[in-house]
Design a protein around this motif. Structure first.
Motif, PDB file in Angstrom:
ATOM      1  N   LYS A 181      -6.271  -9.074   3.519  1.00  0.00           N
ATOM      2  CA  LYS A 181      -6.291  -7.736   4.107  1.00  0.00           C
ATOM      3  C   LYS A 181      -6.934  -6.722   3.169  1.00  0.00           C
ATOM      4  CE  LYS A 181      -2.378  -8.765   7.101  1.00  0.00           C
ATOM      5  NZ  LYS A 181      -0.995  -8.445   7.525  1.00  0.00           N
ATOM      6  N   SER A 182      -6.852  -6.990   1.880  1.00  0.00           N
ATOM      7  CA  SER A 182      -7.507  -6.097   0.917  1.00  0.00           C
ATOM      8  C   SER A 182      -9.019  -6.095   1.128  1.00  0.00           C
ATOM      9  CB  SER A 182      -7.177  -6.530  -0.507  1.00  0.00           C
ATOM     10  OG  SER A 182      -7.588  -7.874  -0.741  1.00  0.00           O
ATOM     11  N   LEU A 185      -9.787  -3.980   4.169  1.00  0.00           N
ATOM     12  CA  LEU A 185      -9.660  -2.563   3.832  1.00  0.00           C
ATOM     13  C   LEU A 185     -10.857  -2.090   3.013  1.00  0.00           C
ATOM     14  CD1 LEU A 185      -5.848  -2.394   2.957  1.00  0.00           C
ATOM     15  CD2 LEU A 185      -6.972  -1.539   5.021  1.00  0.00           C
ATOM     16  N   ARG A 195     -11.022   4.627   6.612  1.00  0.00           N
ATOM     17  CA  ARG A 195      -9.931   4.157   5.755  1.00  0.00           C
ATOM     18  C   ARG A 195      -8.927   5.277   5.466  1.00  0.00           C
ATOM     19  NH1 ARG A 195     -10.035   0.227   0.368  1.00  0.00           N
ATOM     20  NH2 ARG A 195      -7.757   0.069   0.260  1.00  0.00           N
ATOM     21  N   GLU A 200      -4.767   1.878   7.199  1.00  0.00           N
ATOM     22  CA  GLU A 200      -4.292   0.908   6.216  1.00  0.00           C
ATOM     23  C   GLU A 200      -2.948   0.316   6.637  1.00  0.00           C
ATOM     24  OE1 GLU A 200      -4.258   2.414   2.265  1.00  0.00           O
ATOM     25  OE2 GLU A 200      -6.437   2.726   2.178  1.00  0.00           O
ATOM     26  N   LYS A 201      -2.072   1.144   7.144  1.00  0.00           N
ATOM     27  CA  LYS A 201      -0.764   0.656   7.599  1.00  0.00           C
ATOM     28  C   LYS A 201      -0.929  -0.281   8.792  1.00  0.00           C
ATOM     29  CE  LYS A 201       3.932   2.235   8.717  1.00  0.00           C
ATOM     30  NZ  LYS A 201       4.172   1.183   9.717  1.00  0.00           N
ATOM     31  N   THR A 204      -2.294  -3.582   7.371  1.00  0.00           N
ATOM     32  CA  THR A 204      -1.292  -4.256   6.539  1.00  0.00           C
ATOM     33  C   THR A 204      -0.120  -4.790   7.361  1.00  0.00           C
ATOM     34  OG1 THR A 204      -1.863  -2.831   4.662  1.00  0.00           O
ATOM     35  CG2 THR A 204       0.244  -3.996   4.565  1.00  0.00           C
TER      36      THR A 204
END
Length: 260
Positions: A181-182, A185, A195, A200-201, A204
């Motif tokens: 997931k990084s 992002l 972003r 992001e939430k 994630t």
């Protein structure tokens, strides 16, 4: 022989025998102690190895899908379609795709500019269906995670731009880079304004995982079995080597509009 000498010799022999017995017993205790230390060391090492092996083979817990949350603006049956382009366009491009699928990447790289041009001219709208076929065939979660991230981008009104970034940075089919997931992002940073903390939430937490799975189930229940599947006005137009699709042919099909 003098009885005293006999008693003295017997006492000397007995003392020698007792001394030897003590030495044997001492040696036995030493060997036992050494053996015990070795056993403890081996067992300890074995326990350490077992922990490493168990840890290295410990199966990953499946990610909890959570409630089914469709992205903003999703349409069609069960809301598993992400639309792009003007809704007033006469022609519709329908694409079933997997972000890990190399064939999907080839289609996007060849036809991306043509599709965008037709959309900008108001001649074409596109319906995207996200599939996780490669996750099933090769294992991993890159198809799922990338599709969820794309759905999160749809919530932000930036599906098209992020969709293109994912395909421009598509890893090899066997490299499940989108499972990280990084990485998803980081790629979102290439889309201005995408972003955010909310995006992001969403990525994630896997907010749209259940929706992605629903979209994949719809694909599995359809007559289509491969990605990419590309339709123009409901007719399959891609994947026939005897009649390959080209950007010019796509323009012609769109210009002709739906039959009947």
């Amino acid at each position: 022989m003098n009885p005293k000498n006999k008693d003295g010799k017997r006492s000397a022999r007995e003392r020698l025998r007792e001394q030897r017995e003590k030495e044997v017993a001492r040696a036995q205790r030493k060997r036992t102690l050494i053996a015990a230390v070795v056993v403890v060391a081996v067992l300890g090492a074995g326990a350490g190895i077992a922990a490493v092996v168990a840890g290295s083979h410990k199966p990953k817990k499946p990610e909890v899908a959570g409630p089914l949350v469709a992205p903003q603006g999703a349409t069609g049956k069960d809301n598993v379609t992400i639309p792009l382009g003007p809704s007033s366009a006469k022609s519709t491009l329908t694409v079933y795709e997997d972000f890990r699928c190399p064939g999907c990447g080839q289609f996007e790289n060849v036809f991306r500019d043509t599709v965008h041009d037709l959309e900008n001219k108001g001649e074409l709208k596109a319906d995207y269906h996200l599939v996780t076929l490669i996750d099933k065939n090769l294992g991993g979660t890159g198809s799922l995670n990338a599709a969820n991230a794309a759905a999160c981008a749809q919530d932000a009104g930036k599906f098209g731009a992020y969709h293109d970034v994912l395909y421009k940075n598509q890893p090899l089919e066997t490299n499940d880079a989108f499972a990280k997931k990084s990485r998803l992002l980081d790629l979102a940073g290439q889309v201005p304004g995408l972003r955010t903390a909310e995006f992001e939430k969403c990525v994630t937490d896997g907010t749209h995982n259940s929706w992605v799975k629903k979209s994949n189930e719809a694909f599995n229940s359809s007559q289509y079995k491969a990605t990419p599947t590309v339709l123009v006005n409901g007719k399959s137009v891609y994947g026939d080597p005897a009649n390959p699709l080209t950007p010019d042919k796509l323009r012609k099909l769109v210009g002709e509009g739906p039959k009947g």
